[in-house]
Every structure is written in C-alpha cells, then in structure tokens.
Write a protein that holds these residues in place. Structure first.
Motif, PDB file in Angstrom:
ATOM      1  N   THR A 314     107.435  74.529 -29.130  1.00  0.00           N
ATOM      2  CA  THR A 314     107.267  75.940 -28.768  1.00  0.00           C
ATOM      3  C   THR A 314     105.825  76.263 -28.413  1.00  0.00           C
ATOM      4  O   THR A 314     105.535  77.375 -27.965  1.00  0.00           O
ATOM      5  N   LYS A 353     113.334  72.072 -32.088  1.00  0.00           N
ATOM      6  CA  LYS A 353     112.538  73.128 -31.479  1.00  0.00           C
ATOM      7  C   LYS A 353     112.835  74.430 -32.205  1.00  0.00           C
ATOM      8  O   LYS A 353     113.964  74.904 -32.209  1.00  0.00           O
ATOM      9  N   ARG A 355     110.799  78.218 -33.078  1.00  0.00           N
ATOM     10  CA  ARG A 355     109.637  79.102 -33.121  1.00  0.00           C
ATOM     11  C   ARG A 355     109.532  79.702 -34.517  1.00  0.00           C
ATOM     12  O   ARG A 355     110.511  80.195 -35.061  1.00  0.00           O
TER      13      ARG A 355
END
Length: 438
Positions: A314, A353, A355
């Motif tokens: 990210t 992945k 955030r």
C-alpha cells in the motif's frame, strides 16, 4: 500406498501462530496435514490488555489463552526454538531439563514475534522492567503499589521522592498506554494512604522523537500529549536516557533525579533466535519475505508478524515493509493460511495487501484516543471503542465474558490496590521459617 500427511510446524503461539494454527486445522483434514505449534510458553498473551491488567482493571489470568485449550487437533510443544536448518527441514528445540531435540517439517511457519529493544545504557539492564509479557505487567503493578507502601512508611523526604517517581522510556502506543493506566491506578491507590497526596507521585515520559505516538496523526498525538500534561505527567521530547546507574536518572536535556521505577517501552526488535538460523534476514534482523509471505529463496517456509519483513504494497515506497503491529500480524496470518492451503492443493498464492486501518488506545478509565481510517475520536467514546474492539478480538467466548465481567465490576467499585510482591519470591517466608527452626 497411503499418502503421509504434510508435517506443518508453527513456531510461535502469539497472534500469528494462534491464528494460523486455528485456521489451518479448520481448513485441512487430519489426512492432509499434522500441525505442531512450538512456543516457550503454553499460552498466548493478548498484549493490548496488558496495561489494564497492570492497572488492576482486568484479572491477569483473563488476558492469556492456553494454547492447548484453543488448538484441539494440534500438537502443542512447550519448548524454546534454538535453531532452524531449512536445508535439512528441521528445527532445534530445547525442552524441559535442557535436553536438545530436532523436529522435522515439510512446511514451516516462522512467527516467534519480537522482544524488547534494549539500548546499552548504563543501569538499564540492572534496574529497568519491560512491558511485553504478562509476568512483566504483574510485576510492575506489584512494584508500583509497593512503592506507595514504602513511601508511606518513611520520613526521609529524598527516599520518599525516589520511591514516588516513575519513569517510562518510549512514547509509542505501548508506553503511553502503560504510563496512563498506571498513573490513573496509582492516583486512585494513593487516596488510601493518609500520608500520601496523589500529587506527590511523579510520572515521567522520555521520548527520543519530537512527538509521542507516531502511530497516529500529529493532531491526535498532540491531543494525547496535552491530556497527559494536564494530569501532571512530565513529558520530555527530543530527549534520551543517558544513564540509570544506582537508580539515578540522567536525561540528555540535563535533567537528573532519582527514581525507583524505570519502565522500558522504547520499541521492539525481531526475536534474536532468528540469528541462529540459515534464513535470510534484513538489517533489522527480520526474516525477508515476498508479498505471498514466503521466505525469500526458501519456498517451504513462511513467515509473518513482528519477525517478518513483509513488503507493504500500500506504500508508494517500493522498499517499505509492514509495521510491527497486532493488526498486521493477524491479517498476515489469514493470508498465510490461504497460501499454505493453496500450496498443498495446487492453488495460486495471493499477496498480502492491507492498508493500516488505525489504532485505539486507553489513557485510563473513561479516557482514550482513536484514529480509524483518518477519523479522530477522543475521550470517553474512544475509550469505549478501545474496549469494544479488543474485546471482539480476544479469543474464546469465555475469555470475553470474564474480561467483560472484570470491567463491569470496575465501574461501581474501585480497583484493588493490594501489592502481592511476595509472589515473585514465594519461598522466602518458608525458607526463613525453616532457618529459624534450624
């Protein structure tokens, strides 16, 4: 000829190890794989509740989860891992009595977590206490309350000042939560001592950076700093501890004073055991992984959590890695399980992945801060969010119920303020009695 089950070994019983082993056992049949979890402790510590356990808001036993209880169908081995030989597909264990054994594997999950990052400062090794384990939290609570007992019984003003001074080094989430919860509990406890005014206590936070709590935005960190200073907590920014010899604190800004309590929360580092392996490590001692959580160059070894250098997909920085946090650890463990199942069943491996969603922190009863996807929450609502979020994440229904009951009792009643320091040396009274008889 029947196919032998794949031998999966998980090193570590923390957030990654517990989550991975639980999900692997659900996803794979006993004919597909055997699962062994190896950890030096027989339980998982839910670290976000350590500060509340130290402050007396939560019973310490309720923030640990026995691995054998929550991992049916897995073999739990209580031992210290002292080495990994990926070429031979074996790990080395030191078990009870000091015996050394070797355990073979087909697939390995490396998740031993992190330890306190200690800087070689004079006096720190002799006088400081960390704040990463349940044992440290219990010891710290007993130690802080025993300082009140000792201070109330002395007429020496210098000794009294030393006993009532509590220094915390490290202004990240762990340090701020521990400081805030213990300061709150100490003020409450001081009310029961006729000779001690709550304002007689001195809590100090030493942070090398120009701000505290780098996990949140600058405005929320400033809000937290303002609330701490309003409570009389002294915060030294851009300051380091130079010496703690003989319990005399010397700070880089020239401040000096005696303190009988020094708590070290200045960061973590990957488990040093990794240095005794043949796995590739980065400059911070973490296992190098690709985005699928496989160890670079070792396809049958996966790693996640604080000990792993996992690319942060990210980030705009191609060299960025995921920060060491429970949030990343549990989410990495879920992707790791999906990839192990895919490996065994011929599927495609996915990349991790995520955030960073944000953080929540308690600053004592009815006080907290939170930042969730950029939304800033302060005061009592943040405190409620902190408790709600972590209660939901705590493993097992009965542990959730016990912690909720602890909280319910702490609302109408004050925290218990007794120090049971003798538990750290339980045989002292018995041995003394035996000596007297002799």
């Amino acid at each position: 000829m029947p196919h032998e089950p794949t031998r999966i070994v998980v090193i570590g019983g923390g957030h990654v190890g517990l989550t991975a082993a639980t999900r692997l056992r659900r996803a794979l049949t006993a004919d597909e794989a055997t699962i062994t979890v190896v950890d030096a402790r027989s339980y998982m510590t839910y670290q976000p509740f350590l500060a509340e356990a130290a402050a007396g808001s939560v019973e310490p036993r309720h923030v640990v989860v026995p691995l054998r209880e929550v991992l049916p169908g897995c073999d739990v081995t209580t031992a210290e891992v002292t080495g990994i030989d990926s070429a031979a597909r074996t790990i080395t264990l030191q078990v009870a009595g000091g015996d050394v054994r070797r355990l073979g594997y087909d697939l390995l999950v490396v998740a031993p977590g992190s330890v306190s990052k200690i800087i070689p400062i004079p006096g720190v090794a002799e006088h400081a206490i960390g704040f990463k384990t349940l044992e440290e939290a219990i010891y710290l609570r007993n130690h802080v309350l025993s300082r009140l007992d000792a201070a109330a019984s002395t007429d020496d003003p210098e000794l009294r000042g030393k006993l009532l001074t509590f220094v915390f080094v490290g202004g990240g989430y762990a340090g701020v939560e521990a400081l805030a919860e213990l300061e709150d509990a100490t003020r409450q406890a001081a009310a029961f001592y006729a000779g001690i005014d709550p304002d007689d206590t001195r809590f100090v936070l030493v942070e090398a950076m120009s701000r505290i709590m780098p996990e949140v935005s600058a405005p929320l960190a400033q809000y937290t700093l303002d609330r701490l200073t309003e409570r009389g907590i002294r915060v030294h920014l851009d300051t380091t501890l130079k010496s703690a010899e003989n319990c005399h604190m010397v700070l880089s800004d020239g401040t000096e004073y005696d303190a009988d309590t020094l708590v070290w929360t200045a960061g973590v580092k990957a488990n040093p055991m990794l240095a005794e392996t043949d796995l590739p490590l980065d400059e911070r001692g973490r296992v190098k992984c690709d985005a699928t959580l496989r160890v670079e160059g070792v396809p049958d070894v996966f790693a996640a959590g604080d000990c792993a250098a996992v690319p942060d997909l990210t980030s705009a920085d191609p060299n960025a890695t995921c920060a060491p946090s429970a949030q990343h650890a549990t989410r990495q463990a879920k992707q790791l399980v999906r990839n192990i199942v895919a490996t065994l069943r011929g599927g495609r491996l996915g990349k991790y992945k995520h955030r960073y969603a944000g953080s929540v922190a308690s600053l004592g009863l009815y006080r907290g801060v939170a930042e969730i996807y950029g939304v800033k929450i302060k005061g009592a609502p943040a405190w409620v969010l902190h408790r709600t979020y972590h209660l939901a994440k705590l493993p097992t229904l009965h542990h959730k119920a016990r912690v909720a009951a602890d909280w319910a009792l702490s609302l109408p009643f004050p925290r218990q303020v007794v120090a049971t320091g003798q538990q750290h040396e339980p045989r002292r009274a018995f041995a003394r009695a035996g000596g007297e008889r002799g």
